[in-house]
Design a protein around this motif. Structure first.
Motif, PDB file in Angstrom:
ATOM      1  N   LEU A  93       0.849  -1.215   0.000  1.00 36.62           N
ATOM      2  CA  LEU A  93       0.000   0.000   0.000  1.00 36.62           C
ATOM      3  C   LEU A  93       0.878   1.256   0.000  1.00 36.62           C
ATOM      4  O   LEU A  93       0.612   2.223  -0.729  1.00 36.62           O
ATOM      5  CB  LEU A  93      -0.882   0.035   1.255  1.00 36.62           C
ATOM      6  N   LEU A  94       1.917   1.222   0.796  1.00 35.10           N
ATOM      7  CA  LEU A  94       2.830   2.364   0.893  1.00 35.10           C
ATOM      8  C   LEU A  94       3.524   2.607  -0.450  1.00 35.10           C
ATOM      9  O   LEU A  94       3.623   3.748  -0.917  1.00 35.10           O
ATOM     10  CB  LEU A  94       3.858   2.106   2.008  1.00 35.10           C
ATOM     11  N   LYS A  95       3.968   1.506  -1.069  1.00 34.76           N
ATOM     12  CA  LYS A  95       4.662   1.651  -2.358  1.00 34.76           C
ATOM     13  C   LYS A  95       3.751   2.272  -3.417  1.00 34.76           C
ATOM     14  O   LYS A  95       4.199   3.063  -4.248  1.00 34.76           O
ATOM     15  CB  LYS A  95       5.170   0.291  -2.846  1.00 34.76           C
ATOM     16  N   LYS A  96       2.476   1.904  -3.359  1.00 33.54           N
ATOM     17  CA  LYS A  96       1.512   2.451  -4.315  1.00 33.54           C
ATOM     18  C   LYS A  96       1.421   3.976  -4.184  1.00 33.54           C
ATOM     19  O   LYS A  96       1.379   4.703  -5.170  1.00 33.54           O
ATOM     20  CB  LYS A  96       0.136   1.828  -4.045  1.00 33.54           C
ATOM     21  N   GLU A  97       1.393   4.453  -2.940  1.00 30.36           N
ATOM     22  CA  GLU A  97       1.319   5.903  -2.712  1.00 30.36           C
ATOM     23  C   GLU A  97       2.605   6.594  -3.165  1.00 30.36           C
ATOM     24  O   GLU A  97       2.574   7.674  -3.729  1.00 30.36           O
ATOM     25  CB  GLU A  97       1.053   6.215  -1.230  1.00 30.36           C
ATOM     26  N   ILE A  98       3.722   5.929  -2.919  1.00 36.18           N
ATOM     27  CA  ILE A  98       5.015   6.505  -3.283  1.00 36.18           C
ATOM     28  C   ILE A  98       5.142   6.645  -4.800  1.00 36.18           C
ATOM     29  O   ILE A  98       5.744   7.589  -5.303  1.00 36.18           O
ATOM     30  CB  ILE A  98       6.157   5.656  -2.677  1.00 36.18           C
ATOM     31  N   GLU A  99       4.535   5.662  -5.501  1.00 31.52           N
ATOM     32  CA  GLU A  99       4.548   5.747  -6.975  1.00 31.52           C
ATOM     33  C   GLU A  99       3.752   6.946  -7.470  1.00 31.52           C
ATOM     34  O   GLU A  99       4.047   7.520  -8.518  1.00 31.52           O
ATOM     35  CB  GLU A  99       3.958   4.467  -7.590  1.00 31.52           C
ATOM     36  N   ARG A 100       2.732   7.318  -6.714  1.00 31.73           N
ATOM     37  CA  ARG A 100       1.914   8.492  -7.059  1.00 31.73           C
ATOM     38  C   ARG A 100       2.814   9.725  -7.134  1.00 31.73           C
ATOM     39  O   ARG A 100       2.761  10.486  -8.080  1.00 31.73           O
ATOM     40  CB  ARG A 100       0.879   8.683  -5.950  1.00 31.73           C
ATOM     41  N   GLU A 101       3.590   9.905  -6.088  1.00 34.04           N
ATOM     42  CA  GLU A 101       4.614  10.960  -6.081  1.00 34.04           C
ATOM     43  C   GLU A 101       5.643  10.626  -5.014  1.00 34.04           C
ATOM     44  O   GLU A 101       5.286  10.250  -3.897  1.00 34.04           O
ATOM     45  CB  GLU A 101       4.000  12.339  -5.781  1.00 34.04           C
ATOM     46  N   LYS A 102       6.894  10.754  -5.408  1.00 31.28           N
ATOM     47  CA  LYS A 102       7.965  10.431  -4.461  1.00 31.28           C
ATOM     48  C   LYS A 102       7.926  11.430  -3.297  1.00 31.28           C
ATOM     49  O   LYS A 102       7.975  12.638  -3.506  1.00 31.28           O
ATOM     50  CB  LYS A 102       9.311  10.510  -5.179  1.00 31.28           C
ATOM     51  N   PRO A 103       7.796  10.931  -2.051  1.00 28.36           N
ATOM     52  CA  PRO A 103       7.767  11.856  -0.914  1.00 28.36           C
ATOM     53  C   PRO A 103       9.172  12.372  -0.588  1.00 28.36           C
ATOM     54  O   PRO A 103      10.149  11.946  -1.194  1.00 28.36           O
ATOM     55  CB  PRO A 103       7.236  10.983   0.219  1.00 28.36           C
TER      56      PRO A 103
END
Ligand code: ZN
Length: 277
Positions: A93-103
């Motif tokens: 789940l975390l990786k999916k969000e990170i793919e949205r935009e690199k934090p």
């Protein structure tokens, strides 16, 4: 100009039992109106930047919302409170969000051996500790893969484990922020040598051991934060919000004997260096 280096702008509603009901002011609920007001009140006081931390997978859907805000520096991760849930599911789940935009950072991650341990049997405590450690390690790996710093919660009694895991995981390659630091001064130089910054919040400067920790933390490795919304029990009882980083900065600048303006400039420089913005 101020910066709040750790705030949960898009936060989960508080469980009512954890809040003292006669707190001054209303218990915040994370409605859009409340969030808008919180950000604009901070801005009015000169808090131009907020490091916004989303660290509960339940709040991940709000990452996109946070990305749309100006002057919020994005940090996302899975806090130790969630350690008993399915690790690989949470990481994906975390990786999916990170793919949205690199934090700008992975956090807050880390260990806490007191919160949530009440009423647990000895073997359950051990399981919880091990699961927290596994969650911490896998997020260090992730931070190194994408080359961003980590934001670390170091709860009471976890000092040695934190340092060991940081060393084993080579987290010094990315560095990070030890947020809301409330522990011993012995660890400060060891962690600074590994590229970590120490971040202090509102209640902390009043404690003597912490004043000592702040005194020995070099200005180049110091950050200020609120961890808001956060409720304090001293007088006046209130919820700390990002605008209150002004009080934190005033108090720590006084402790360090540095002019507030120069202090703030250095803190922003530090945050920019660490979180690369
Ligand atoms: Zn926090």
């Amino acid at each position: 100009m101020y910066i709040d280096c750790h705030a949960h702008v898009f936060f989960s509603p508080f469980p009512t039992e954890s809040v003292d009901m006669d707190l001054i002011g209303k218990m915040p609920t994370p409605t859009i109106d409340f969030i808008n007001e919180m950000i604009s009140n901070a801005k009015k006081k000169g808090v131009n930047y907020i490091i916004g931390v989303i660290s509960n997978p339940k709040d991940f859907p709000r990452y996109q919302e946070q990305l749309e805000r100006e002057n919020i520096i994005h940090v996302i991760g899975i806090s130790r409170n969630n350690a008993l849930n399915d690790l690989s599911k949470m990481i994906s789940l975390l990786k999916k969000e990170i793919e949205r935009e690199k934090p700008h950072g992975i956090g807050e991650i880390g260990l806490d051996y007191s919160y949530g341990f009440e009423g647990l049997k000895e073997n359950e405590k051990n399981v919880f500790k091990k699961r927290q450690q596994a969650l911490f390690k896998s997020q260090i790996t992730l931070a190194r893969e994408i080359d961003i710093p980590i934001v670390v919660h170091a709860g009471y009694g976890t000092d040695r484990d934190i340092v060991e895991i940081i060393k084993q995981g080579k987290a010094q390659d990315v560095g990070g922020q030890i947020h809301g630091y409330m522990s011993k001064k012995e660890l400060v130089s060891e962690l600074i040598d590994m590229g970590f910054y120490f971040s202090f919040g509102y209640i902390h400067p009043k404690e003597e051991e912490l004043q000592r920790v702040i005194e020995i933390t070099p200005m180049e490795y110091l950050l200020t934060e609120t961890d808001s919304p956060y409720h304090i029990m001293d007088s006046p009882k209130k919820f700390i919000l990002p605008e209150d980083v002004v009080l934190v900065a005033e108090e720590i600048a006084r402790l360090k004997g540095i002019k507030l303006e120069d202090f703030n400039k250095q803190i922003i420089r530090n945050a920019r260096t660490l979180f690369r913005f």
